[in-house]
Design an enzyme around this catalytic site. Structure first.
Site, PDB file in Angstrom:
ATOM      1  N   HIS A   1       0.822  -1.215   0.000  1.00 25.63           N
ATOM      2  CA  HIS A   1       0.000   0.000   0.000  1.00 25.63           C
ATOM      3  C   HIS A   1       0.854   1.262   0.000  1.00 25.63           C
ATOM      4  CE1 HIS A   1      -4.229  -1.590   1.186  1.00 25.63           C
ATOM      5  NE2 HIS A   1      -3.568  -2.480   0.456  1.00 25.63           N
TER       6      HIS A   1
ATOM      7  N   ASN B  13      -7.200   1.822   3.588  1.00 27.72           N
ATOM      8  CA  ASN B  13      -6.353   1.695   4.774  1.00 27.72           C
ATOM      9  C   ASN B  13      -7.088   1.894   6.098  1.00 27.72           C
ATOM     10  OD1 ASN B  13      -4.102   1.387   3.083  1.00 27.72           O
ATOM     11  ND2 ASN B  13      -3.724   3.585   3.019  1.00 27.72           N
TER      12      ASN B  13
ATOM     13  N   HIS C 162      -1.804 -12.904  -0.994  1.00 27.54           N
ATOM     14  CA  HIS C 162      -3.009 -13.278  -0.250  1.00 27.54           C
ATOM     15  C   HIS C 162      -2.972 -14.725   0.215  1.00 27.54           C
ATOM     16  CE1 HIS C 162      -5.768  -9.780  -1.776  1.00 27.54           C
ATOM     17  NE2 HIS C 162      -4.773  -9.381  -1.004  1.00 27.54           N
TER      18      HIS C 162
END
Length: 318
Positions: free
Chosen positions: A66, A94, A194
């Protein structure tokens, strides 16, 4: 005597130019001479944090991702809101979900102590902590290019616009990654991150109740902890082994058990299907490609040389 002085001056100039060139490019060996204990210190603290809470490994990996997707890998995500800083911490992707700031603070404090001064940037700490987290959870290692400097700005708007969402389809994901200089292979490999971590109910509610390209037993299992309304922050693992770097994320996609819409989009009759299939049965190939894509992502628009600063406190400007 004069010729000796000239030779010494020539060597000094050449050394200075070489040092400047080094400081304007990233290198895995950036801290080798100025602070050889920096990387071992980061590794030790990350391992301790992951040992205390396995989920923290995924959080530190996500923090790097991010950060890099918003104006490059410059630690802008760590800045708190002020009158002049529009903090990325409260951006939609976020807010109430990005974690790991306390671990980064601890690393920064310990690294500055062992180096004797603030010489290691917060941006480099985030990049190395992501690598060490992956290794701590059984994943591959790679040499992290170092020498980033820290931003003096942040952008909540850019974070809202540029961080990919869990609701994107494949064309949107491809375009989102392309904007960062990343290709379809990088998209699939980095999505493989992930294999670690959890997602909140609100990010997958529509998928488990309304989508058809999903295993029915899997959707019922997820509905048990994610009601049609309420429970937005209830967690579900992104794959069956959320604290282990393995192939389950990809084998889940092949079985229509991707938790997020954006996950299943990678295996839904599109151009990335073959790569997902390859990764679902070959850990070596996935690990190699993941490491290469992490290096590539970690070098998105770094600040080097005299750009930015080395923050003393990662949460605020010097």
């Amino acid at each position: 005597m004069a010729s000796n002085s000239f030779f010494f001056l020539h060597v000094l100039v050449m050394f200075s130019l070489a040092s400047m060139a080094l400081s304007n490019s990233l290198s895995p060996y950036f801290y080798n001479h100025v602070c050889p204990e920096a990387l071992p210190t980061i590794k030790r603290i990350v391992e301790d944090a992951v040992k205390k809470e396995r989920r923290m490994g995924a959080s530190l990996l996500r923090l790097h991702f991010h950060d890099c997707f918003v104006n490059g890998c410059d630690a802008s995500i760590l800045l708190d809101k002020t009158a002049t800083i529009d903090s990325e911490k409260t951006a939609v992707p976020n807010n109430n979900s990005i974690r790991g700031f306390d671990v980064i603070d601890k690393i920064k404090s310990e690294v500055d102590k062992c180096c004797g001064r603030p010489i290691v940037s917060c941006a480099d700490i985030v990049a190395v902590a992501a690598r060490d987290s992956v290794v701590a959870l059984g994943g591959p290692t790679w040499e992290v290019p170092l020498g980033r400097r820290d931003s003096t700005t942040a952008s909540r708007t850019t974070a809202n616009n540029d961080i990919p969402t869990p609701f994107m389809d494949l064309p949107a994901l491809i375009n989102n990654f392309k904007k960062q200089g990343l290709d379809e292979k990088d998209l699939v490999a980095l999505s493989g991150g992930h294999t670690l971590g959890f997602a909140q109910c609100f990010t997958f509610r529509n998928r488990i109740y309304n989508e058809t390209n999903i295993d029915s037993t899997f959707s019922r299992q997820r509905q048990a902890n994610c009601p049609r309304s309420g429970g937005n922050s209830n967690l579900a693992p992104l794959d069956p082994t959320p604290a282990l770097f393995d192939l389950k994320y990809f084998s889940n996609l092949v079985s229509k058990k991707g938790l997020l819409h954006s996950d299943q989009a990678l295996f839904n009759g599109g151009k990335t299907d073959n790569l997902v299939k390859t990764y679902s049965s070959n850990l070596g190939t996935f690990s190699k490609d993941f490491a290469q894509s992490m290096i590539k992502m970690g070098t998105i628009k770094p600040l080097t040389g005299n750009q930015g600063q080395i923050r003393i406190n990662c949460r605020k400007l010097n």
